[in-house]
Design an enzyme around this catalytic site. Structure first.
Site, PDB file in Angstrom:
ATOM      1  N   GLU A 209      -2.423  20.636 -41.838  1.00 29.48           N
ATOM      2  CA  GLU A 209      -1.539  21.365 -40.935  1.00 29.48           C
ATOM      3  C   GLU A 209      -1.380  20.674 -39.587  1.00 29.48           C
ATOM      4  O   GLU A 209      -0.879  21.269 -38.639  1.00 29.48           O
ATOM      5  CB  GLU A 209      -2.043  22.797 -40.768  1.00 29.48           C
ATOM      6  N   LYS A 341       2.630  36.071 -45.321  1.00 32.16           N
ATOM      7  CA  LYS A 341       3.034  34.838 -45.999  1.00 32.16           C
ATOM      8  C   LYS A 341       4.000  35.198 -47.123  1.00 32.16           C
ATOM      9  O   LYS A 341       3.633  35.936 -48.048  1.00 32.16           O
ATOM     10  CB  LYS A 341       1.812  34.117 -46.572  1.00 32.16           C
ATOM     11  N   SER A 371      -0.337  25.850 -46.056  1.00 33.96           N
ATOM     12  CA  SER A 371      -0.757  24.462 -45.827  1.00 33.96           C
ATOM     13  C   SER A 371       0.170  23.479 -46.533  1.00 33.96           C
ATOM     14  O   SER A 371       0.352  22.345 -46.088  1.00 33.96           O
ATOM     15  CB  SER A 371      -2.202  24.253 -46.270  1.00 33.96           C
TER      16      SER A 371
END
EC number: 4.2.1.11
Length: 431
Positions: A209, A341, A371
């Protein structure tokens, strides 16, 4: 009506070099919306299923041709002719077609890519920015809020090849007057951290990230080098900038113990709660994500009782953007915030439902990347369209992360002062 004329998908690559699904939704007007599904590294066991081919002769078994086939076949047949403006009907049709609790039939990656592409096409058809269309879908009225970024500048755990156990050490530029200035502060601290690490002879390579991934003696040392970087950049820790952690505790929880292998220590639930509380006493940590294992509800209860009145306790693997699980957390007073998410639940409508449930219950909602990302910037529009107030989208390098920040700069400029930057008030327990 914005009639859907065609839908098709393509296997593309994410930021880790793994395949993912890109979908195009084409309207009768010629308008086209395109979106890509992200992918996680540390994943909750209750997340919606990401459909992979399992064919080891291609992409080490991680190909997504089955998901692409689902889009180009069954999903296309079900949605062509429908109205792209009716997001909930589109998502409901795909869920019915899938027919499973975890989207194992079509794949959450297939459903999500189409769901987001349809929303993008609808926004273009309406002649409005995506965040404005999302606000309409969400029922958002009043002033927009720009999100306070959680910037993951130091990586450990599953996001880096080092000996640091906690997965993410983040800064939040809460003292900034605008998102633009918050981004500048974060970038300056990021560059200062690189100099601090280099001066210590530590690695300045970055993780998935974009955060640095040095070998350090302890999690506390990671916080110490960040504090040094904040001060080196000319800012005051605890005033201009606060800290946030993503422990990703499920990754080091085994047989009832929290095993910090990098430090050579192991704790039971009560001991690990005390460990986190001690870090909060030592540093201005205002947010902790996945402080306890996703199945350790008793541990989560203890953590909430210990820190919940002064620290934002974010459930990621715990809640997996799922309203059924979130409701249990709300009812049992577990945590006080949810990480959002898209691909944990697999459609835009269900994502909006989770944000709504959280906000109605007094929880905060932190919009998050994965990620494994692409150049898709939809989460930036989601954060503004729902006025969530916080976004987590990585460090200040890697274009898959910076793309989201740059999109937020554009949105803030478009809104010309009509969107407030909430600073510390956006964070649960700090307003």
């Amino acid at each position: 009506m914005a009639e859907i004329k065609d839908i098709h998908a393509l296997e593309v690559l994410d930021s880790r070099g793994n395949p993912t699904v890109q979908a195009d939704v084409v309207l009768a007007s010629g308008v086209r919306g395109t979106a890509c599904a992200p992918s996680g590294a540390s994943t909750g066991s209750r997340e919606a299923l990401e459909l992979r081919d399992g064919d080891t002769s291609r992409y080490l078994g991680k190909g997504v041709l089955k998901a692409v086939e689902a889009v180009n076949g069954r999903i296309r047949d079900a949605l062509v002719g429908k109205d792209a403006l009716d997001q909930r009907a589109l998502d409901a049709a795909m869920l019915e077609l899938d027919g499973t609790d975890n989207k194992a039939g079509l794949g959450a990656n297939a459903i999500l890519a189409v769901s987001l592409a349809a929303a993008k096409a609808a926004a273009i058809e309406k002649g409005v920015p995506l965040y404005a269309h999302i606000a309409d879908l969400y029922g958002q009225s009043g002033q927009f809020r720009m999100p306070v970024p959680m910037m993951n500048i130091l990586n450990g755990g599953e996001h880096a090849d080092n000996n640091v156990d906690i997965q993410e050490f983040m800064i939040q530029p809460v003292g900034a007057p605008s998102f633009r200035e918050a981004l500048r502060m974060g970038a300056e601290i990021f560059h200062a951290l690189k100099k601090v690490l280099a001066a210590r002879g530590l690695s300045t390579s970055v993780g998935d990230e974009g955060g640095f991934a040095p070998n350090l003696a302890s999690n506390a040392e990671a916080l110490a080098v960040i504090q040094q970087a904040v001060e080196k950049a000319g800012y005051v820790l605890g005033k201009d900038v606060t800290l946030a952690l993503d422990c990703a505790s499920s990754e080091f929880y085994q047989d009832g113990q929290y095993n910090l292998s990098g430090e050579g220590k192991s704790y039971d639930a009560a001991g690990f709660v005390d460990y986190l509380a001690a870090l909060c006493d030592q540093y201005p940590i205002v947010s902790i994500e996945d402080g306890m294992d996703e199945s350790d509800w008793a541990g989560w209860k203890a953590l909430t009782e210990k820190l919940g009145d002064k620290v934002q306790l974010v459930g990621d693997d715990l809640f997996v953007t799922n309203t059924r699980i979130l409701k249990r957390g709300i009812d049992e007073h577990i945590g006080n915030s949810i990480l959002i998410k898209f691909n944990q639940i697999g459609s835009l409508s269900e994502t909006l439902d989770a944000i709504k449930m959280a906000q109605d219950a007094g929880f905060t909602a932190v919009i998050s990347h994965r990620s494994g990302e692409t150049e898709d910037t939809t989460i930036a529009d989601l954060a503004v369209g729902t006025s969530a107030g916080q976004i987590k989208t990585g460090s200040l390098c890697r274009s898959d992360r910076v793309a989201k920040y740059n999109r937020l700069l554009v949105i803030e400029q478009e809104l010309e002062g009509q969107a407030v930057y909430p600073g510390l008030a956006a964070i649960k327990g700090q307003g």
